[in-house]
Design an enzyme around this catalytic site. Structure first.
Site, PDB file in Angstrom:
ATOM      1  N   LYS A   1       0.855  -0.988  -0.111  1.00  0.00           N
ATOM      2  CA  LYS A   1      -0.106  -0.206  -0.007  1.00  0.00           C
ATOM      3  C   LYS A   1       0.844   1.262  -0.198  1.00  0.00           C
ATOM      4  O   LYS A   1       1.879   1.225   0.697  1.00  0.00           O
ATOM      5  CB  LYS A   1      -0.926   0.039   1.214  1.00  0.00           C
ATOM      6  CG  LYS A   1      -2.044   1.112   1.300  1.00  0.00           C
ATOM      7  CD  LYS A   1      -2.941   1.033   2.497  1.00  0.00           C
ATOM      8  CE  LYS A   1      -3.941   2.093   2.311  1.00  0.00           C
ATOM      9  NZ  LYS A   1      -4.937   1.916   3.641  1.00  0.00           N
TER      10      LYS A   1
ATOM     11  N   SER B   1     -10.002   2.114   2.789  1.00  0.00           N
ATOM     12  CA  SER B   1      -9.178   2.792   1.772  1.00  0.00           C
ATOM     13  C   SER B   1      -7.908   2.047   1.175  1.00  0.00           C
ATOM     14  O   SER B   1      -7.291   2.452  -0.026  1.00  0.00           O
ATOM     15  CB  SER B   1      -8.160   3.919   2.834  1.00  0.00           C
ATOM     16  OG  SER B   1      -7.262   3.286   3.706  1.00  0.00           O
TER      17      SER B   1
ATOM     18  N   SER C   1     -10.336  -0.163   6.856  1.00  0.00           N
ATOM     19  CA  SER C   1      -9.627  -0.175   5.473  1.00  0.00           C
ATOM     20  C   SER C   1      -9.108  -1.063   4.950  1.00  0.00           C
ATOM     21  O   SER C   1      -8.510  -1.436   3.891  1.00  0.00           O
ATOM     22  CB  SER C   1      -8.677   0.978   5.664  1.00  0.00           C
ATOM     23  OG  SER C   1      -9.442   2.130   5.281  1.00  0.00           O
TER      24      SER C   1
HETATM   25  N1  GLN Z   1     -13.405   4.508   5.965  1.00  0.00           N
HETATM   26  C1  GLN Z   1     -13.000   5.042   7.059  1.00  0.00           C
HETATM   27  C2  GLN Z   1     -12.507   6.336   7.040  1.00  0.00           C
HETATM   28  O1  GLN Z   1     -12.598   7.035   6.293  1.00  0.00           O
HETATM   29  C3  GLN Z   1     -12.067   4.309   7.535  1.00  0.00           C
HETATM   30  C4  GLN Z   1     -10.442   4.435   6.766  1.00  0.00           C
HETATM   31  C5  GLN Z   1      -9.256   3.454   7.291  1.00  0.00           C
HETATM   32  O2  GLN Z   1      -9.562   2.461   7.933  1.00  0.00           O
HETATM   33  N2  GLN Z   1      -8.066   3.934   6.949  1.00  0.00           N
HETATM   34  O3  GLN Z   1     -11.840   7.206   8.029  1.00  0.00           O
END
Ligand code: GLN
Length: 494
Positions: free
Chosen positions: A77, A152, A176
């Site tokens: 990532k 994400s 995410s």
């Molecule tokens: N979707 C959540 C957010 O937007 C979690 C994102 C994540 O786990 N990095 O904060």
């Protein structure tokens, strides 16, 4: 077809000399070149470096120095710093940033002999649930390219689902790893907070962020976790807990396992077909000897509101460093210091990141701190207590990983609250610091559904054991998008 093999099978093939790491690496690099334009899963492809790593791995194998992951490709990532390679966090702010060092996750996987194929697309600074906030454009779900891959870690999920990589790393602040794993038919594990070093992983919300593996199987997740986990003196929040042998417990039978089913995870927001698939998976676990116990996690509903105070508060502090002075984007011809800060940040950050910084700065400001931030921290404790209470009577907790299968690109971008509810079932575990994973548990309209398993702190072995046993009895994890199976993907035959 090499790209349909698990990490385990690839390791065996390399050991038996069926193919070299260089051949394997070229195979995946070819697939990336041919297919990435349709998925947009990678931001950066590191072909030269990958081939050099592959040749070094082949040499190590000839010298009898190969471990279980030596010579196997992986996608990282783009939130993990990588020496000499752009680390963008999918933001214009870091488009020109070349990291001077490796994140601990990266150096550990390098030391294990893995071959980095490139850096995967993601939501900007990991803020999002659909990979639509990336400065490099949205990622398409290989199961249905009109749909999002989740986020994400959407680029990592799409890379593995489309078999452009046999496995990938992700990070999970509120879901995410698990939500994109669910939407792309993968096994995704968010370990206990502190299990894996955060050093060199660009911070979003430091008390919630945790790295983890995204793989085809629970077995592969155990293999990767083994290499990633462990104390790191460079991360003061990494735990000095011994790392168990994650493969050792995989074959333990499920007889006697008590699985808690929280009523709150099957409420009105859950898509009916997703709920049915999760119930079928639970019935399967029951048939294998587990006992299902109805439980309550009464503060579940408060998790999303508490998270959207705490995560923005932490991000507003973490992202203060992007000021056009130290590194990253700098606006053109600043008039003075104030102009430099203002324009750099206005031009460098995308809309969702700005929204979070504004909310976080507001929640932390004098006069609002007690009303919002302190209150959210109190709610966080209640959520953690719910889990502590539940684990008095059950070994693991199960439910859906996400409320619905992959949704269409653009479907949820108009209303941030609708997007935020994507993580209603994953956020509570981040607030409590608990490990949790998602395993493929069915298909709804041809799209994957994830079963989420949550355990007490440092119960990764048990979670992987339950997931592995489930995968011995089901074949959802072996399903791939039809075109990937037939080799008939747009972009030419394999
Ligand atoms: N979707 C959540 C957010 O937007 C979690 C994102 C994540 O786990 N990095 O904060």
């Amino acid at each position: 077809m090499l790209h349909l093999k698990t990490l385990k099978a690839l390791g065996e093939g390399l050991d038996q000399g069926e193919f070299s790491s260089e051949e394997l690496t070229r195979h995946f690099l070819d697939r990336i070149e041919r297919l990435n334009p349709q998925y947009n899963a990678f931001i950066t492809v590191t072909a030269e470096q990958a081939l050099a790593q592959a040749r070094a791995a082949d040499a190590a194998r000839r010298d009898g120095k190969a471990g279980p992951l030596t010579g196997i490709p992986i996608a990282q990532k783009d939130i993990f710093c990588t020496t000499g390679v752009r680390t963008s966090c999918a933001s214009k702010m870091l488009d020109n940033f070349i990291a001077p060092y490796d994140a601990t996750v990266v150096s550990r996987l390098n030391e294990a002999g893995m071959v980095m194929l490139g850096k995967t697309n993601m939501d900007e600074f990991a803020m999002g649930s659909s990979n639509e906030t990336s400065w490099y454009g949205p990622v398409k779900n290989p199961w249905d390219t009109t749909c999002v891959p989740g986020g994400s870690s959407g680029g990592s999920a799409a890379a593995v689902a489309g078999r452009l990589a046999p496995a990938a790393t992700g990070t999970d602040t509120g879901g995410s790893i698990r939500q994109p794993a669910a939407l792309c038919g993968l096994t995704g594990l968010k370990p206990t907070y502190g299990r894996i070093s955060r050093w060199g992983m660009i911070a979003f919300a430091s008390s919630l962020d945790q790295a983890g593996p995204m793989t085809q199987t629970a077995y592969d997740a155990a293999l990767l976790l083994q290499a990633m986990a462990g104390f790191d003196p460079k991360d003061s929040t990494s735990m000095n807990e011994p790392v168990p042998d994650y493969l050792a417990g995989l074959d333990q039978p499920l007889a006697g396992l008590r699985i808690g089913i929280p009523g709150e995870y099957f409420s009105a927001g859950l898509n009916a077909a997703t709920g049915a698939a999760v119930h079928a998976a639970l019935a399967q676990l029951e048939a294998m000897g587990a006992t299902l116990v109805a439980i309550s996690l009464p503060h579940t509903e408060l998790a999303v509101p508490a998270y959207y105070v705490i995560a923005p508060a932490e991000c507003s502090a973490n992202l203060a460093r992007f000021d056009g002075v130290r590194y990253g984007y700098r606006c053109d011809k600043p008039q003075d210091l104030n102009d430099l800060y203002t324009r750099t940040r206005s031009e460098g950050f995308g809309a969702e990141v700005k929204r979070r910084i504004l909310v976080g700065t507001y929640a932390l400001s004098a006069g609002f701190y007690d009303a919002y931030y302190r209150k959210a921290q109190q709610v966080r404790r209640l959520i953690r207590n719910d889990f502590t209470e539940a684990f008095q009577s059950v070994d693991v907790i199960a439910g859906p990983a996400s409320p619905s299968p992959a949704f269409r690109l653009g479907e949820k971008t108009a209303d941030p609250i609708v997007m935020y509810l994507e993580d209603a079932y994953t956020i509570p575990t981040n607030l409590a610091g608990l490990p949790a994973l998602s395993v493929p548990a069915g298909l709804v309209d041809g799209k994957p559904v994830g079963l989420q398993l949550i355990g007490p702190h440092f119960s990764e072995s048990r979670l992987l054991n339950v997931a592995h046993q489930f995968q011995q009895a089901t074949d959802w994890h072996q399903k791939v998008p039809a075109a990937v199976q037939s080799g008939d993907e747009q972009g030419g035959a394999a």
